[in-house]
Design an enzyme around this catalytic site. Structure first.
Site, PDB file in Angstrom:
ATOM      1  CG  ASN A   9      16.489  -5.735 -13.460  1.00 25.54           C
ATOM      2  OD1 ASN A   9      17.338  -5.792 -12.578  1.00 25.54           O
ATOM      3  ND2 ASN A   9      15.698  -4.685 -13.666  1.00 25.54           N
ATOM      4  NE  ARG A  10      22.434 -11.475 -10.735  1.00 24.78           N
ATOM      5  CZ  ARG A  10      22.084 -12.735 -10.746  1.00 24.78           C
ATOM      6  NH1 ARG A  10      21.907 -13.375 -11.879  1.00 24.78           N
ATOM      7  NH2 ARG A  10      21.905 -13.407  -9.638  1.00 24.78           N
ATOM      8  CG  ASP A  69       4.159  -5.674 -17.055  1.00 26.32           C
ATOM      9  OD1 ASP A  69       5.252  -5.077 -17.109  1.00 26.32           O
ATOM     10  OD2 ASP A  69       3.218  -5.399 -17.823  1.00 26.32           O
ATOM     11  CG  PHE A 151      13.738   1.800 -10.608  1.00 27.79           C
ATOM     12  CD1 PHE A 151      13.673   1.094  -9.424  1.00 27.79           C
ATOM     13  CD2 PHE A 151      12.856   1.468 -11.630  1.00 27.79           C
ATOM     14  CE1 PHE A 151      12.767   0.060  -9.257  1.00 27.79           C
ATOM     15  CE2 PHE A 151      11.938   0.426 -11.470  1.00 27.79           C
ATOM     16  CZ  PHE A 151      11.902  -0.271 -10.279  1.00 27.79           C
ATOM     17  CE1 TYR A 153       6.273   7.860 -14.580  1.00 28.34           C
ATOM     18  CE2 TYR A 153       6.526   5.466 -14.509  1.00 28.34           C
ATOM     19  CZ  TYR A 153       6.268   6.618 -15.218  1.00 28.34           C
ATOM     20  OH  TYR A 153       6.004   6.536 -16.566  1.00 28.34           O
ATOM     21  NE  ARG A 180      10.122  -4.637  -7.805  1.00 27.73           N
ATOM     22  CZ  ARG A 180       9.781  -3.572  -8.554  1.00 27.73           C
ATOM     23  NH1 ARG A 180       9.010  -3.715  -9.605  1.00 27.73           N
ATOM     24  NH2 ARG A 180      10.233  -2.374  -8.248  1.00 27.73           N
TER      25      ARG A 180
HETATM   26  P1  IMP Z   1       8.566  -3.261 -14.962  1.00 29.62           P
HETATM   27  O1  IMP Z   1       7.348  -3.999 -15.344  1.00 29.62           O
HETATM   28  O2  IMP Z   1       9.110  -3.680 -13.609  1.00 29.62           O
HETATM   29  O3  IMP Z   1       9.613  -3.251 -16.025  1.00 29.62           O
HETATM   30  O4  IMP Z   1       8.137  -1.735 -14.743  1.00 29.62           O
HETATM   31  C1  IMP Z   1       7.622  -0.925 -15.801  1.00 29.62           C
HETATM   32  C2  IMP Z   1       7.852   0.539 -15.483  1.00 29.62           C
HETATM   33  O5  IMP Z   1       7.133   0.891 -14.297  1.00 29.62           O
HETATM   34  C3  IMP Z   1       9.315   0.888 -15.177  1.00 29.62           C
HETATM   35  O6  IMP Z   1       9.986   1.255 -16.352  1.00 29.62           O
HETATM   36  C4  IMP Z   1       9.169   2.070 -14.237  1.00 29.62           C
HETATM   37  O7  IMP Z   1       8.982   3.250 -14.960  1.00 29.62           O
HETATM   38  C5  IMP Z   1       7.895   1.758 -13.488  1.00 29.62           C
HETATM   39  N1  IMP Z   1       8.182   1.087 -12.208  1.00 29.62           N
HETATM   40  C6  IMP Z   1       8.109  -0.236 -11.937  1.00 29.62           C
HETATM   41  N2  IMP Z   1       8.410  -0.498 -10.653  1.00 29.62           N
HETATM   42  C7  IMP Z   1       8.691   0.709 -10.104  1.00 29.62           C
HETATM   43  C8  IMP Z   1       9.082   1.098  -8.788  1.00 29.62           C
HETATM   44  O8  IMP Z   1       9.253   0.301  -7.854  1.00 29.62           O
HETATM   45  N3  IMP Z   1       9.275   2.419  -8.625  1.00 29.62           N
HETATM   46  C9  IMP Z   1       9.117   3.340  -9.605  1.00 29.62           C
HETATM   47  N4  IMP Z   1       8.774   3.028 -10.832  1.00 29.62           N
HETATM   48  C10 IMP Z   1       8.557   1.713 -11.094  1.00 29.62           C
END
Ligand code: IMP
Length: 200
Positions: A9-10, A69, A151, A153, A180
């Site tokens: 993911n860029r 994650d 993006f 939620y 994050r």
């Molecule tokens: P990932 O581990 O960053 O891939 O996040 C897993 C899932 O959590 C994503 O598909 C989103 O649905 C949700 N998610 C992660 N970070 C965010 C954010 O900053 N805002 C909203 N949803 C998030």
């Protein structure tokens, strides 16, 4: 020092590069290692998934590996969707399908019980190195989507101390206070310590 981020993911790579600016870290991503395919996220916790991704990438590259994650943990749902946030309403679910499912599950739950937190975990794995950074932001799940930025939620989540959802905020604001950002700030401290020790 070199580090490899376990993502294609860029957007994540750029956000992380921004936050790590000033550290002596050359950041690579999985785009530099096409031979490492998709890594299945089949753990029961965010920590397990992050560790598994970082371990897989470190074992394949022998470079310090970072993997994140993230999940949304809703109190009234016993912490769900949590580790299943991406596929809450099924494999290949869209963000809006997941948001609809969340609104459905919280239907009738009053405002004061709609508390939740975003939690982000970053695993850092190298030779003899196994560290975890984490960040969380508490907030409320509102009753309808608001805002078009971000993006996932974002349109349903209002962080404590703010009136706007993550999706109504300018991305600079969200990225300065997000789960994050907090986890990355901790990862930055860990990386700085490792670099100073000369362990990587
Ligand atoms: P990932 O581990 O960053 O891939 O996040 C897993 C899932 O959590 C994503 O598909 C989103 O649905 C949700 N998610 C992660 N970070 C965010 C954010 O900053 N805002 C909203 N949803 C998030």
């Amino acid at each position: 020092m070199k580090a490899v981020l376990a993502t294609h993911n860029r957007h994540k790579v750029e956000e992380i590069m921004d936050i790590l600016a000033g550290l002596d870290v050359e950041l690579l991503s999985l785009d530099n290692f096409p031979e490492i395919g998709e890594i299945e996220e089949d753990g029961d916790t965010l920590e397990e998934n992050a560790r598994k991704k970082a371990r897989t990438v470190h074992d394949a590259t022998h470079i310090l590996a970072l993997a994140d994650d993230t999940g949304l943990e809703v109190d009234a749902l016993g912490g769900r969707p949590g580790v299943y946030s991406a596929r809450y309403s099924g494999e290949n679910a869209t963000y809006s399908q997941n948001n609809e499912k969340l609104l459905g599950e919280l239907n009738g739950v009053p405002g004061e019980r709609r508390t939740a937190k975003f939690r982000c975990v970053i695993s850092i794995i190298g030779d003899g190195i196994d560290e975890i950074a984490a960040g969380e932001v508490r907030g409320t799940i509102i009753g309808e989507t608001r805002g078009a930025n971000g993006f996932g939620y974002d349109p349903l989540f209002v962080p404590d101390g703010h009136n706007e959802t993550y999706a109504e905020m300018a991305s600079e604001l969200k990225n300065s206070l997000s789960h994050r950002a907090k986890a990355l700030a901790q990862a930055r401290v860990i990386l700085g310590r490792l670099a100073a020790r000369g362990t990587v």
